[in-house]
Design a protein around this motif. Structure first.
Motif, mmCIF file in Angstrom:
data_model
loop_
_atom_site.group_PDB
_atom_site.id
_atom_site.type_symbol
_atom_site.label_atom_id
_atom_site.label_comp_id
_atom_site.label_asym_id
_atom_site.label_seq_id
_atom_site.Cartn_x
_atom_site.Cartn_y
_atom_site.Cartn_z
ATOM 1 N N PHE A 197 0.883 -1.167 0.000
ATOM 2 C CA PHE A 197 0.000 0.000 0.000
ATOM 3 C C PHE A 197 0.918 1.212 0.000
ATOM 4 O O PHE A 197 1.495 1.529 1.043
ATOM 5 C CB PHE A 197 -0.870 0.048 1.261
ATOM 6 N N ILE A 243 4.082 1.187 2.103
ATOM 7 C CA ILE A 243 3.992 0.126 3.132
ATOM 8 C C ILE A 243 3.927 -1.239 2.473
ATOM 9 O O ILE A 243 3.050 -1.519 1.665
ATOM 10 C CB ILE A 243 2.743 0.327 4.019
ATOM 11 N N ALA A 288 2.755 -4.413 3.011
ATOM 12 C CA ALA A 288 1.855 -5.077 3.970
ATOM 13 C C ALA A 288 2.118 -6.575 4.022
ATOM 14 O O ALA A 288 2.013 -7.190 5.096
ATOM 15 C CB ALA A 288 0.405 -4.803 3.596
ATOM 16 N N SER A 300 -0.347 -5.973 15.977
ATOM 17 C CA SER A 300 -1.174 -5.081 15.159
ATOM 18 C C SER A 300 -0.354 -4.548 13.979
ATOM 19 O O SER A 300 0.796 -4.140 14.152
ATOM 20 C CB SER A 300 -1.638 -3.939 16.062
ATOM 21 N N GLY A 301 -0.942 -4.589 12.802
ATOM 22 C CA GLY A 301 -0.275 -4.027 11.630
ATOM 23 C C GLY A 301 0.646 -4.988 10.898
ATOM 24 O O GLY A 301 1.318 -4.607 9.942
ATOM 25 N N CYS A 302 0.670 -6.269 11.302
ATOM 26 C CA CYS A 302 1.619 -7.191 10.659
ATOM 27 C C CYS A 302 1.083 -7.753 9.348
ATOM 28 O O CYS A 302 1.789 -8.473 8.650
ATOM 29 C CB CYS A 302 2.014 -8.314 11.613
ATOM 30 N N GLY A 303 -0.175 -7.455 9.008
ATOM 31 C CA GLY A 303 -0.697 -7.888 7.701
ATOM 32 C C GLY A 303 -1.733 -8.987 7.748
ATOM 33 O O GLY A 303 -2.151 -9.498 6.703
ATOM 34 N N LYS A 304 -2.219 -9.325 8.936
ATOM 35 C CA LYS A 304 -3.154 -10.458 9.075
ATOM 36 C C LYS A 304 -4.459 -10.201 8.316
ATOM 37 O O LYS A 304 -4.898 -11.034 7.525
ATOM 38 C CB LYS A 304 -3.474 -10.705 10.565
ATOM 39 N N SER A 305 -5.062 -9.025 8.567
ATOM 40 C CA SER A 305 -6.361 -8.744 7.929
ATOM 41 C C SER A 305 -6.203 -8.609 6.419
ATOM 42 O O SER A 305 -7.068 -9.049 5.656
ATOM 43 C CB SER A 305 -6.970 -7.459 8.481
ATOM 44 N N THR A 306 -5.094 -8.009 6.000
ATOM 45 C CA THR A 306 -4.851 -7.871 4.558
ATOM 46 C C THR A 306 -4.818 -9.255 3.912
ATOM 47 O O THR A 306 -5.415 -9.482 2.858
ATOM 48 C CB THR A 306 -3.515 -7.123 4.320
ATOM 49 N N GLN A 317 -13.622 -8.117 11.756
ATOM 50 C CA GLN A 317 -13.451 -7.452 13.047
ATOM 51 C C GLN A 317 -14.596 -6.443 13.204
ATOM 52 O O GLN A 317 -15.197 -6.329 14.249
ATOM 53 C CB GLN A 317 -12.137 -6.691 12.991
ATOM 54 N N GLU A 319 -10.407 -11.896 14.211
ATOM 55 C CA GLU A 319 -10.615 -11.506 15.613
ATOM 56 C C GLU A 319 -12.090 -11.575 16.005
ATOM 57 O O GLU A 319 -12.650 -10.576 16.478
ATOM 58 C CB GLU A 319 -10.102 -10.080 15.841
ATOM 59 N N HIS A 329 -4.449 -11.440 17.682
ATOM 60 C CA HIS A 329 -3.138 -11.033 18.196
ATOM 61 C C HIS A 329 -2.979 -11.524 19.627
ATOM 62 O O HIS A 329 -2.033 -11.170 20.312
ATOM 63 C CB HIS A 329 -2.920 -9.512 18.080
HETATM 64 P P1 ATP Z 1 -4.615 -5.404 13.338
HETATM 65 O O1 ATP Z 1 -4.306 -6.558 14.250
HETATM 66 O O2 ATP Z 1 -4.362 -4.074 13.984
HETATM 67 O O3 ATP Z 1 -5.969 -5.505 12.690
HETATM 68 P P2 ATP Z 1 -3.294 -6.471 10.964
HETATM 69 O O4 ATP Z 1 -2.176 -7.392 11.288
HETATM 70 O O5 ATP Z 1 -4.586 -7.064 10.564
HETATM 71 O O6 ATP Z 1 -3.510 -5.438 12.154
HETATM 72 P P3 ATP Z 1 -3.410 -5.088 8.423
HETATM 73 O O7 ATP Z 1 -4.728 -4.427 8.664
HETATM 74 O O8 ATP Z 1 -3.367 -6.222 7.476
HETATM 75 O O9 ATP Z 1 -2.735 -5.517 9.802
HETATM 76 O O10 ATP Z 1 -2.395 -3.969 7.904
HETATM 77 C C1 ATP Z 1 -1.060 -4.247 7.479
HETATM 78 C C2 ATP Z 1 -0.372 -2.949 7.121
HETATM 79 O O11 ATP Z 1 -0.931 -2.411 5.936
HETATM 80 C C3 ATP Z 1 -0.502 -1.853 8.169
HETATM 81 O O12 ATP Z 1 0.705 -1.134 8.210
HETATM 82 C C4 ATP Z 1 -1.639 -0.992 7.672
HETATM 83 O O13 ATP Z 1 -1.507 0.334 8.116
HETATM 84 C C5 ATP Z 1 -1.464 -1.107 6.158
HETATM 85 N N1 ATP Z 1 -2.745 -1.021 5.424
HETATM 86 C C6 ATP Z 1 -3.779 -1.890 5.503
HETATM 87 N N2 ATP Z 1 -4.779 -1.538 4.654
HETATM 88 C C7 ATP Z 1 -4.356 -0.409 4.038
HETATM 89 C C8 ATP Z 1 -4.946 0.455 3.027
HETATM 90 N N3 ATP Z 1 -6.128 0.206 2.506
HETATM 91 N N4 ATP Z 1 -4.210 1.514 2.648
HETATM 92 C C9 ATP Z 1 -2.985 1.764 3.154
HETATM 93 N N5 ATP Z 1 -2.386 0.995 4.092
HETATM 94 C C10 ATP Z 1 -3.057 -0.068 4.524
#
Ligand code: ATP
Length: 357
Positions: free
Chosen positions: A13, A16, A18, A38-44, A82, A159, A192
């Motif tokens: 992104f 970043i 992801a 948080s932010g490690c890319g799980k939801s992506t 979530q 989650e 997490h």
């Molecule tokens: P959490 O546990 O907080 O939900 P996560 O592990 O699910 O976090 P993601 O939501 O996959 O993390 O995000 C991974 C990275 O990509 C983060 O740095 C987030 O800020 C970034 N990110 C996610 N979606 C977007 C987007 N649509 N545009 C820009 N950056 C994004």
């Protein structure tokens, strides 16, 4: 149900990264947990598998067939987000049955499946209520029910228990595990929370900064963490880590740290000398001679005790470095008391450049 394979998934992104080269295989009927901060890319990753966003590179396969060109609906994946959304004008019962009605499932089967799912999630008494008449935790359970009631190829749960209080969370967790034993669905579950990952997963995937750090059974992740990140992320209080050098004397490996040394005896390592970190879990340190450990520190003072009920933790210092030791709950030690520390070399973890030796 289906097996899931991810081949070198990458997603960026802007600046970043992801996800970088994520490979993963989840067997048909397996309960796989994605764990990471948080932010490690799980939801992506979950959104890419569901087809809600597309990856930059790599491929998603269900039952060995690439699904990258299929829409979310065609992938036949059930997902709980979530941030769940329920149909506000429908009752709980209608929310649960909606997907089945749309798919033309016979009425008696819908009735049975909805009832079974409601029982599992302890929402039977809420069936006639509208979402606005529910608490956050109740709404979350309905959202989870809406996914579980379907017999999808794959369940993606992001989650799903985060809004529940601790007690309900642990009971729904147990029920979910029991249900999975019965229906043998393929589940990818994001959290997490390490306790959730360790108790639910047949397999745990630890992620950090968009990369997979370790994939293993929960016991192995705990007993043989692949690197210092996994070692300290799993376990509470976290593993004690000490910087030092590995030296070889008379054909035996020794750890030499700033505040203690340890003869590692016949522990097999693939380097003989160099900068290392020695890790030891709080429950693997003994106060006083016990299970065959070697004395590493003759005298140190108890700084503080924390009591979690089932056990106590002693907090002390080794020179500049902190130390946590797990002791039985009936221990009578007090702050200020002097203790000796023993470590069994078979129970330590040695890391070189962050990776397990
Ligand atoms: P959490 O546990 O907080 O939900 P996560 O592990 O699910 O976090 P993601 O939501 O996959 O993390 O995000 C991974 C990275 O990509 C983060 O740095 C987030 O800020 C970034 N990110 C996610 N979606 C977007 C987007 N649509 N545009 C820009 N950056 C994004």
């Amino acid at each position: 149900m289906a097996s899931l394979s991810l081949k070198a998934i990458t997603k960026q992104f802007g600046d970043i990264m992801a996800l970088s080269g994520v490979d993963l295989d989840v067997k048909d009927g397996e309960f796989c947990v994605l764990l990471g901060p948080s932010g490690c890319g799980k939801s992506t990753l979950l959104n890419i598998i569901a087809g809600l966003i597309s990856q930059d590179e790599g491929s998603v396969l269900l039952d060995s067939q690439p699904v990258d060109r299929l829409s979310p609906r065609e992938r036949d994946v059930a997902m709980v987000f979530q941030s769940y959304a329920l149909y506000p004008h429908m009752t709980v019962s209608q929310n649960l049955s909606f997907g089945l009605r749309m798919r033309g499932v016979p009425k008696p089967e819908i009735h049975n499946r909805v009832l079974e799912t409601a029982r599992l999630l302890r929402i039977e008494d809420l069936m006639d209520r509208k979402p606005r008449e529910l608490s956050g935790g109740q709404r979350q359970r309905v959202a989870m029910g809406r996914a579980l009631v379907r017999q999808a190829k794959l369940f993606l749960l992001d989650e799903p228990l985060s809004n529940l209080d601790a007690r309900l969370r642990s009971s729904v967790r147990l029920e979910l595990k029991r249900l999975h034993r019965q229906f043998k669905g393929t589940i990818l579950y994001v959290t997490h929370d390490q306790v959730e990952a360790m108790t639910l997963g047949d397999k745990v995937v630890v992620m950090r900064d968009g990369r997979v750090r370790q994939i293993d059974r929960p016991e192995t992740i705990y007993a043989r963490p692949a690197d210092t990140f996994v070692a300290t992320f799993i376990g509470s209080p976290e593993m004690n880590l000490y910087k030092g050098r590995l030296v070889s004397k008379d054909g035996r490996s020794h750890f030499q740290g700033a505040s203690f040394s340890l003869d590692l005896g016949n522990v097999q390592l693939n380097i003989e000398e160099g900068e290392v970190e020695l890790g030891v879990r709080p429950e693997d340190i003994e106060i006083g001679q016990g299970r065959g450990g070697t004395m590493v520190v003759q005298e140190t003072k108890v700084e503080m005790l924390s009591n979690v009920g089932s056990v106590k933790y002693i907090h002390a210092r080794l020179g500049q470095e902190g130390l946590a030791v797990c002791v039985p709950k009936d221990t009578n030690l007090q702050p200020g008391q002097v203790i000796s520390l023993y470590i069994d070399p078979q129970r330590v973890h040695i890391f070189h450049e962050g990776l397990r030796l």
